[in-house]
Design a protein around this motif. Structure first.
Motif, PDB file in Angstrom:
ATOM      1  N   ILE A  43      74.346  17.394  45.420  1.00  0.00           N
ATOM      2  CA  ILE A  43      74.469  16.518  44.134  1.00  0.00           C
ATOM      3  C   ILE A  43      74.847  16.927  43.318  1.00  0.00           C
ATOM      4  CG2 ILE A  43      71.912  15.832  42.682  1.00  0.00           C
ATOM      5  CD1 ILE A  43      72.393  13.703  45.415  1.00  0.00           C
ATOM      6  N   THR A  44      75.299  16.465  42.732  1.00  0.00           N
ATOM      7  CA  THR A  44      76.341  16.158  41.002  1.00  0.00           C
ATOM      8  C   THR A  44      76.217  16.141  40.579  1.00  0.00           C
ATOM      9  OG1 THR A  44      78.068  15.048  41.918  1.00  0.00           O
ATOM     10  CG2 THR A  44      78.010  17.510  42.676  1.00  0.00           C
ATOM     11  N   GLU A  45      75.041  14.497  40.541  1.00  0.00           N
ATOM     12  CA  GLU A  45      74.914  13.751  39.415  1.00  0.00           C
ATOM     13  C   GLU A  45      73.122  13.719  39.894  1.00  0.00           C
ATOM     14  OE1 GLU A  45      76.151  13.569  36.087  1.00  0.00           O
ATOM     15  OE2 GLU A  45      78.757  14.595  37.179  1.00  0.00           O
ATOM     16  N   ILE A  46      72.485  13.610  38.249  1.00  0.00           N
ATOM     17  CA  ILE A  46      70.510  13.078  38.198  1.00  0.00           C
ATOM     18  C   ILE A  46      70.599  11.999  38.548  1.00  0.00           C
ATOM     19  CG2 ILE A  46      68.932  11.901  36.673  1.00  0.00           C
ATOM     20  CD1 ILE A  46      70.181  14.515  34.765  1.00  0.00           C
ATOM     21  N   TYR A  47      71.813  10.675  39.195  1.00  0.00           N
ATOM     22  CA  TYR A  47      71.806   9.565  39.053  1.00  0.00           C
ATOM     23  C   TYR A  47      71.511   9.113  40.849  1.00  0.00           C
ATOM     24  CZ  TYR A  47      76.707   9.167  40.519  1.00  0.00           C
ATOM     25  OH  TYR A  47      77.946   8.888  40.986  1.00  0.00           O
ATOM     26  N   GLN A  48      72.176  10.728  41.509  1.00  0.00           N
ATOM     27  CA  GLN A  48      72.153  10.443  43.198  1.00  0.00           C
ATOM     28  C   GLN A  48      70.854  11.208  43.607  1.00  0.00           C
ATOM     29  OE1 GLN A  48      75.754  13.500  42.697  1.00  0.00           O
ATOM     30  NE2 GLN A  48      77.017  11.353  43.687  1.00  0.00           N
ATOM     31  N   LEU A  49      70.235  11.389  43.055  1.00  0.00           N
ATOM     32  CA  LEU A  49      69.014  11.292  42.761  1.00  0.00           C
ATOM     33  C   LEU A  49      67.600  10.391  43.455  1.00  0.00           C
ATOM     34  CD1 LEU A  49      67.375  14.934  40.793  1.00  0.00           C
ATOM     35  CD2 LEU A  49      68.595  14.941  43.261  1.00  0.00           C
ATOM     36  N   THR A  50      66.857  10.280  43.975  1.00  0.00           N
ATOM     37  CA  THR A  50      66.198   9.063  43.928  1.00  0.00           C
ATOM     38  C   THR A  50      65.140   8.849  42.919  1.00  0.00           C
ATOM     39  OG1 THR A  50      64.018  10.081  44.971  1.00  0.00           O
ATOM     40  CG2 THR A  50      65.858   9.327  46.702  1.00  0.00           C
ATOM     41  N   GLU A  51      64.848   7.482  42.557  1.00  0.00           N
ATOM     42  CA  GLU A  51      63.932   7.520  41.280  1.00  0.00           C
ATOM     43  C   GLU A  51      62.822   8.512  41.849  1.00  0.00           C
ATOM     44  OE1 GLU A  51      61.599   3.693  39.633  1.00  0.00           O
ATOM     45  OE2 GLU A  51      63.726   3.451  40.514  1.00  0.00           O
ATOM     46  N   GLN A  52      62.205   8.538  42.741  1.00  0.00           N
ATOM     47  CA  GLN A  52      60.925   9.414  42.818  1.00  0.00           C
ATOM     48  C   GLN A  52      61.659  11.091  42.068  1.00  0.00           C
ATOM     49  OE1 GLN A  52      59.272   9.450  46.552  1.00  0.00           O
ATOM     50  NE2 GLN A  52      57.494  11.492  45.765  1.00  0.00           N
ATOM     51  N   GLU A  53      62.667  11.853  43.058  1.00  0.00           N
ATOM     52  CA  GLU A  53      62.802  13.089  42.525  1.00  0.00           C
ATOM     53  C   GLU A  53      63.276  12.871  40.783  1.00  0.00           C
ATOM     54  OE1 GLU A  53      64.898  13.568  47.144  1.00  0.00           O
ATOM     55  OE2 GLU A  53      65.982  12.968  45.363  1.00  0.00           O
ATOM     56  N   GLN A  54      64.061  12.020  40.526  1.00  0.00           N
ATOM     57  CA  GLN A  54      63.889  12.046  39.109  1.00  0.00           C
ATOM     58  C   GLN A  54      62.594  12.044  38.170  1.00  0.00           C
ATOM     59  OE1 GLN A  54      66.956   8.453  37.391  1.00  0.00           O
ATOM     60  NE2 GLN A  54      67.843   8.856  39.912  1.00  0.00           N
ATOM     61  N   GLN A  55      62.329  11.897  38.887  1.00  0.00           N
ATOM     62  CA  GLN A  55      60.792  11.424  38.028  1.00  0.00           C
ATOM     63  C   GLN A  55      60.614  13.123  38.016  1.00  0.00           C
ATOM     64  OE1 GLN A  55      58.431   8.886  39.631  1.00  0.00           O
ATOM     65  NE2 GLN A  55      59.657   7.210  37.840  1.00  0.00           N
ATOM     66  N   GLN A  56      60.403  13.589  39.387  1.00  0.00           N
ATOM     67  CA  GLN A  56      60.305  14.862  39.496  1.00  0.00           C
ATOM     68  C   GLN A  56      61.021  15.800  38.569  1.00  0.00           C
ATOM     69  OE1 GLN A  56      57.209  15.941  41.039  1.00  0.00           O
ATOM     70  NE2 GLN A  56      57.878  18.262  40.858  1.00  0.00           N
ATOM     71  N   LEU A  57      61.996  15.717  38.562  1.00  0.00           N
ATOM     72  CA  LEU A  57      62.843  16.697  38.007  1.00  0.00           C
ATOM     73  C   LEU A  57      62.828  16.207  36.503  1.00  0.00           C
ATOM     74  CD1 LEU A  57      65.700  18.496  37.837  1.00  0.00           C
ATOM     75  CD2 LEU A  57      66.799  16.367  37.394  1.00  0.00           C
ATOM     76  N   MET A  58      62.325  15.888  35.749  1.00  0.00           N
ATOM     77  CA  MET A  58      61.900  15.463  34.452  1.00  0.00           C
ATOM     78  C   MET A  58      60.333  16.135  33.543  1.00  0.00           C
ATOM     79  SD  MET A  58      62.411  14.441  31.408  1.00  0.00           S
ATOM     80  CE  MET A  58      63.772  13.512  32.025  1.00  0.00           C
ATOM     81  N   ARG A  59      59.462  15.857  35.210  1.00  0.00           N
ATOM     82  CA  ARG A  59      58.398  16.833  34.991  1.00  0.00           C
ATOM     83  C   ARG A  59      58.748  17.983  35.103  1.00  0.00           C
ATOM     84  NH1 ARG A  59      56.416  12.396  38.375  1.00  0.00           N
ATOM     85  NH2 ARG A  59      57.149  13.193  40.367  1.00  0.00           N
ATOM     86  N   GLU A  60      59.401  18.497  35.994  1.00  0.00           N
ATOM     87  CA  GLU A  60      59.645  20.515  35.971  1.00  0.00           C
ATOM     88  C   GLU A  60      60.930  20.282  34.994  1.00  0.00           C
ATOM     89  OE1 GLU A  60      61.416  20.994  40.010  1.00  0.00           O
ATOM     90  OE2 GLU A  60      59.828  19.901  41.078  1.00  0.00           O
ATOM     91  N   SER A  61      61.310  19.907  34.412  1.00  0.00           N
ATOM     92  CA  SER A  61      61.898  20.293  33.186  1.00  0.00           C
ATOM     93  C   SER A  61      60.835  20.469  32.407  1.00  0.00           C
ATOM     94  CB  SER A  61      63.220  19.189  32.828  1.00  0.00           C
ATOM     95  OG  SER A  61      63.773  19.288  31.909  1.00  0.00           O
ATOM     96  N   SER A  62      59.830  19.635  31.953  1.00  0.00           N
ATOM     97  CA  SER A  62      58.772  19.547  31.087  1.00  0.00           C
ATOM     98  C   SER A  62      58.478  21.070  30.736  1.00  0.00           C
ATOM     99  CB  SER A  62      57.968  18.131  30.650  1.00  0.00           C
ATOM    100  OG  SER A  62      59.169  17.161  30.442  1.00  0.00           O
ATOM    101  N   ILE A  63      58.379  20.795  31.956  1.00  0.00           N
ATOM    102  CA  ILE A  63      57.402  22.424  32.166  1.00  0.00           C
ATOM    103  C   ILE A  63      57.824  23.779  32.037  1.00  0.00           C
ATOM    104  CG2 ILE A  63      56.339  24.049  34.312  1.00  0.00           C
ATOM    105  CD1 ILE A  63      55.663  21.750  35.863  1.00  0.00           C
ATOM    106  N   MET A  64      59.006  23.729  32.472  1.00  0.00           N
ATOM    107  CA  MET A  64      60.024  24.924  31.435  1.00  0.00           C
ATOM    108  C   MET A  64      60.435  24.380  29.944  1.00  0.00           C
ATOM    109  SD  MET A  64      60.361  27.195  34.034  1.00  0.00           S
ATOM    110  CE  MET A  64      61.366  27.549  33.041  1.00  0.00           C
ATOM    111  N   ALA A  65      60.401  23.210  29.336  1.00  0.00           N
ATOM    112  CA  ALA A  65      60.924  23.283  28.236  1.00  0.00           C
ATOM    113  C   ALA A  65      59.553  23.794  27.362  1.00  0.00           C
ATOM    114  CB  ALA A  65      60.902  22.011  27.480  1.00  0.00           C
ATOM    115  N   ARG A  66      58.196  23.318  27.514  1.00  0.00           N
ATOM    116  CA  ARG A  66      57.055  23.966  27.023  1.00  0.00           C
ATOM    117  C   ARG A  66      56.737  25.630  27.187  1.00  0.00           C
ATOM    118  NH1 ARG A  66      55.100  19.008  29.745  1.00  0.00           N
ATOM    119  NH2 ARG A  66      54.103  20.244  30.825  1.00  0.00           N
TER     120      ARG A  66
END
Length: 142
Positions: A43-66
């Motif tokens: 995987i080299t780009e976000i769009y290559q992740l499934t929609e569910q994986e994209q949402q999980q990436l955003m959740r994990e990213s938000s955890i790290m930003a907080r």
């Protein structure tokens, strides 16, 4: 399980694993700097992740930003997926401060990375892992 790109292996320490992403710490004491790497091969780009994986990436990213704001009192959090040198998809999460060496510019190419000394590194790791304790799906490396 995706193997980490050699540059990430060289520059970072593995702290643990979220549901989707490996959590890395960039060995640069100039900034609190974490990297999320989706544990997916090729995987080299976000769009290559499934929609569910994209949402999980955003959740994990938000955890790290907080975490950067709450635990490290970052005045701003820079999140970036550049991939110009390391093609493997990875998201940088960098705590920024008005007094940091690169402010207000991006951190890349401004100053030489300063490796953590052993004591400071352990304090940062302990603080991060303590803050992530109990986060759904996070397992510390060990």
């Amino acid at each position: 399980m995706a193997e980490l790109h050699p540059q990430l292996q060289k520059d970072c320490l593995l702290l643990g694993q979220f549901e989707l992403c490996k959590l890395l710490l960039m060995n640069d004491a100039n900034y609190p700097w974490f990297i999320l790497v989706p544990d997916r091969q090729g995987i080299t780009e976000i769009y290559q992740l499934t929609e569910q994986e994209q949402q999980q990436l955003m959740r994990e990213s938000s955890i790290m930003a907080r975490l950067l704001v709450r635990e490290f009192h970052a005045e701003k959090v820079n999140i970036a997926a550049l991939g110009n040198i390391v093609p493997q998809l990875h998201l940088h999460h960098i705590g920024r401060y008005h007094a940091d060496p690169a402010w207000p510019a991006p951190v890349w190419g401004v100053c030489v990375a300063q490796a953590y000394d052993d004591e400071a590194l352990q304090v940062l790791i302990d603080k991060t892992l303590e803050a992530l304790r109990g986060q759904s799906g996070f397992i510390a490396a060990g």
